[in-house]
Design an enzyme around this catalytic site. Structure first.
Site, PDB file in Angstrom:
ATOM      1  N   HIS A   1      42.048  77.658   6.865  1.00 43.41           N
ATOM      2  CA  HIS A   1      42.562  76.863   7.865  1.00 43.41           C
ATOM      3  C   HIS A   1      43.896  75.954   7.475  1.00 43.41           C
ATOM      4  O   HIS A   1      43.912  75.662   6.425  1.00 43.41           O
ATOM      5  CB  HIS A   1      41.487  75.906   8.405  1.00 43.41           C
ATOM      6  CG  HIS A   1      40.170  76.536   8.876  1.00 43.41           C
ATOM      7  ND1 HIS A   1      39.338  77.012   8.056  1.00 43.41           N
ATOM      8  CD2 HIS A   1      39.902  76.648  10.149  1.00 43.41           C
ATOM      9  CE1 HIS A   1      38.434  77.374   8.925  1.00 43.41           C
ATOM     10  NE2 HIS A   1      38.756  77.459  10.044  1.00 43.41           N
TER      11      HIS A   1
ATOM     12  N   HIS B   1      32.668  79.343   4.997  1.00 38.34           N
ATOM     13  CA  HIS B   1      33.582  80.183   5.181  1.00 38.34           C
ATOM     14  C   HIS B   1      33.778  80.959   3.664  1.00 38.34           C
ATOM     15  O   HIS B   1      34.198  80.365   2.982  1.00 38.34           O
ATOM     16  CB  HIS B   1      34.796  79.557   5.212  1.00 38.34           C
ATOM     17  CG  HIS B   1      35.183  79.070   6.703  1.00 38.34           C
ATOM     18  ND1 HIS B   1      35.605  79.936   7.937  1.00 38.34           N
ATOM     19  CD2 HIS B   1      34.986  77.930   7.384  1.00 38.34           C
ATOM     20  CE1 HIS B   1      35.548  78.985   8.785  1.00 38.34           C
ATOM     21  NE2 HIS B   1      34.967  77.894   8.699  1.00 38.34           N
TER      22      HIS B   1
ATOM     23  N   TYR C   1      44.101  72.939   8.153  1.00 42.35           N
ATOM     24  CA  TYR C   1      43.744  71.592   7.680  1.00 42.35           C
ATOM     25  C   TYR C   1      43.703  71.512   6.294  1.00 42.35           C
ATOM     26  O   TYR C   1      43.500  70.640   5.611  1.00 42.35           O
ATOM     27  CB  TYR C   1      42.764  71.146   8.736  1.00 42.35           C
ATOM     28  CG  TYR C   1      41.354  71.805   8.482  1.00 42.35           C
ATOM     29  CD1 TYR C   1      40.734  71.923   7.383  1.00 42.35           C
ATOM     30  CD2 TYR C   1      40.941  72.556   9.453  1.00 42.35           C
ATOM     31  CE1 TYR C   1      39.445  72.631   7.473  1.00 42.35           C
ATOM     32  CE2 TYR C   1      39.901  73.289   9.559  1.00 42.35           C
ATOM     33  CZ  TYR C   1      38.861  73.428   8.476  1.00 42.35           C
ATOM     34  OH  TYR C   1      37.770  73.962   8.276  1.00 42.35           O
TER      35      TYR C   1
ATOM     36  N   SER D   1      33.507  79.738  11.735  1.00 42.42           N
ATOM     37  CA  SER D   1      32.540  78.913  11.431  1.00 42.42           C
ATOM     38  C   SER D   1      31.201  79.011  11.455  1.00 42.42           C
ATOM     39  O   SER D   1      30.930  79.229  12.890  1.00 42.42           O
ATOM     40  CB  SER D   1      32.866  77.483  11.815  1.00 42.42           C
ATOM     41  OG  SER D   1      33.903  77.115  11.044  1.00 42.42           O
TER      42      SER D   1
ATOM     43  N   ALA E   1      34.519  78.804  16.090  1.00 39.38           N
ATOM     44  CA  ALA E   1      33.549  78.076  16.715  1.00 39.38           C
ATOM     45  C   ALA E   1      34.438  76.827  17.228  1.00 39.38           C
ATOM     46  O   ALA E   1      35.250  76.676  16.964  1.00 39.38           O
ATOM     47  CB  ALA E   1      32.699  77.316  15.525  1.00 39.38           C
TER      48      ALA E   1
ATOM     49  N   HIS F   1      30.240  68.472  11.547  1.00 39.62           N
ATOM     50  CA  HIS F   1      30.422  69.892  11.258  1.00 39.62           C
ATOM     51  C   HIS F   1      28.967  70.424  11.064  1.00 39.62           C
ATOM     52  O   HIS F   1      28.782  71.666  11.328  1.00 39.62           O
ATOM     53  CB  HIS F   1      30.792  69.947   9.786  1.00 39.62           C
ATOM     54  CG  HIS F   1      31.334  71.167   9.321  1.00 39.62           C
ATOM     55  ND1 HIS F   1      32.162  72.221  10.131  1.00 39.62           N
ATOM     56  CD2 HIS F   1      31.266  71.768   8.189  1.00 39.62           C
ATOM     57  CE1 HIS F   1      32.309  73.149   9.343  1.00 39.62           C
ATOM     58  NE2 HIS F   1      31.671  73.207   8.141  1.00 39.62           N
TER      59      HIS F   1
ATOM     60  N   ASN G   1      29.248  72.775  20.211  1.00 40.38           N
ATOM     61  CA  ASN G   1      29.087  71.422  20.680  1.00 40.38           C
ATOM     62  C   ASN G   1      29.890  71.141  22.156  1.00 40.38           C
ATOM     63  O   ASN G   1      30.851  71.627  22.219  1.00 40.38           O
ATOM     64  CB  ASN G   1      29.464  70.268  19.417  1.00 40.38           C
ATOM     65  CG  ASN G   1      31.188  70.475  19.155  1.00 40.38           C
ATOM     66  OD1 ASN G   1      31.409  71.567  18.494  1.00 40.38           O
ATOM     67  ND2 ASN G   1      31.530  69.673  19.625  1.00 40.38           N
TER      68      ASN G   1
ATOM     69  N   MET H   1      39.988  74.616  15.508  1.00 43.92           N
ATOM     70  CA  MET H   1      41.118  74.421  14.687  1.00 43.92           C
ATOM     71  C   MET H   1      41.579  75.906  14.067  1.00 43.92           C
ATOM     72  O   MET H   1      42.073  75.698  12.822  1.00 43.92           O
ATOM     73  CB  MET H   1      40.545  73.438  13.295  1.00 43.92           C
ATOM     74  CG  MET H   1      39.726  72.035  14.094  1.00 43.92           C
ATOM     75  SD  MET H   1      38.783  71.177  12.757  1.00 43.92           S
ATOM     76  CE  MET H   1      38.066  69.923  13.610  1.00 43.92           C
TER      77      MET H   1
HETATM   78  N1  HPA Z   1      36.745  70.129  18.022  1.00 43.92           N
HETATM   79  C1  HPA Z   1      37.443  70.849  17.199  1.00 43.92           C
HETATM   80  N2  HPA Z   1      36.777  71.907  16.588  1.00 43.92           N
HETATM   81  C2  HPA Z   1      35.663  72.120  16.622  1.00 43.92           C
HETATM   82  C3  HPA Z   1      34.938  71.561  17.408  1.00 43.92           C
HETATM   83  C4  HPA Z   1      35.295  70.415  18.158  1.00 43.92           C
HETATM   84  O1  HPA Z   1      34.688  69.754  19.012  1.00 43.92           O
HETATM   85  N3  HPA Z   1      33.806  72.143  17.556  1.00 43.92           N
HETATM   86  C5  HPA Z   1      33.815  73.144  16.382  1.00 43.92           C
HETATM   87  N4  HPA Z   1      35.263  73.347  16.088  1.00 43.92           N
END
Ligand code: HPA
Length: 283
Positions: free
Chosen positions: A86, A64, A88, A33, A116, A255, A241, A217
């Site tokens: 993904h 993506h 999800y 990401s 990410a 996101h 983050n 993820m």
């Molecule tokens: N949690 C899960 N997936 C992620 C996060 C997060 O804080 N940051 C980037 N992908």
């Protein structure tokens, strides 16, 4: 009956036809990401949408692109998968890892996975790069391991070991390159969750307590399949983050935050990868 192996071979064949003018790549890179720009530094690049490959799952998530870019990066022939699908999104875990089977059929021997991730270490900062030392595949451990089902022995062994899944030699090399570039390189365990909801604070504290330094993820199922396939793996997480283990009443993860940090930190990730690839090229 067509098997997954047949489908992967058909997709690899189509890829070989499209990329026939390029030197054959033995190294592949998957961009996570916000890191799609990594593919912009590929030289002599040929690009095509993954929908041109038979059986390839279609990506829906923003950030993506679903493209393959091939050419050379730091002098090394490479196949870049820009964007991934993904779990999800609703694909089976086998569909999520199908691209790895295609890379296997194509002849890829070394895979660099990037993603990410949220940092679980509160002393870290958004924008840090983490070398993945190991993973905890939570979906895999709870019934969504991509190797479940009949094993095709032509693809790999029934019970593949997962110690040192993240190649120690490639990790050592990456540490050396980072040090030479004066880059702070974090290192730790990546915990995969299925998402798409971000974690509650209690979940984040749990993930930290079980030994994670980063949460994301993706990646873990790809690495399991790559190791099953005998492909060497290097994994890098961009910490987009920092987990809010004890959030203030108005604190939320988004996101947008993930994509924005990706954009800012991409140049450092590019330099690191270029350094690693050029070191590999002169091996
Ligand atoms: N949690 C899960 N997936 C992620 C996060 C997060 O804080 N940051 C980037 N992908």
């Amino acid at each position: 009956m067509t098997t997954m192996r047949d489908q992967a071979r058909a997709a690899a064949e189509a890829m070989r036809a499209i990329l026939s003018d390029l030197p054959p790549a033995r190294t592949a890179l998957i961009t996570g990401s916000g890191l799609g720009a990594l593919a912009d530094s590929v030289e002599g690049a040929l690009r095509f949408p993954t929908r041109e490959l038979p059986h390839w799952p279609v990506s829906t998530v923003e950030g993506h692109a679903g493209q393959i870019v091939s050419g050379t990066l730091a002098g090394l022939p490479i196949v870049v998968m820009q964007g991934r699908v993904h779990f999800y999104e609703g694909y089976t875990i086998q569909a999520v890892t199908f691209p790895i089977r295609v890379l296997q059929a194509y002849g890829i021997e070394r895979l660099i996975v990037t993603n990410a991730a949220g940092g679980l270490e509160t002393s870290w900062q958004a924008g840090d790069i983490m070398l993945i030392s190991d993973h905890i595949n939570l979906p895999g451990m709870t019934g969504n391991n991509p190797l479940m089902g009949p094993n095709d022995d032509r693809l790999g062994t029934r019970f593949p070991p997962m110690e040192n899944a993240y190649n120690p030699r490639l990790r050592a090399l990456t540490r050396q390159v980072a040090a030479a570039q004066g880059l702070t390189l974090r290192e730790g365990v990546y915990v995969m969750v299925s998402g798409p909801s971000f974690e509650t604070a209690a979940e984040l504290r749990f993930l930290k307590a079980i030994g994670g330094q980063a949460v994301g993820m993706s990646t873990a199922p790809e690495v399991v399949v790559a190791r099953h396939a005998g492909i060497e793996v290097l994994g890098l997480s961009l910490i987009t983050n920092i987990a809010r283990l004890n959030p203030a009443p108005d604190e939320l993860t988004s996101h947008e935050e993930v994509l924005e940090t990706g954009t800012h930190a991409a140049p450092r990730m590019v330099s690191l990868l270029q350094g690693v690839l050029s070191a590999l090229g002169s091996d």
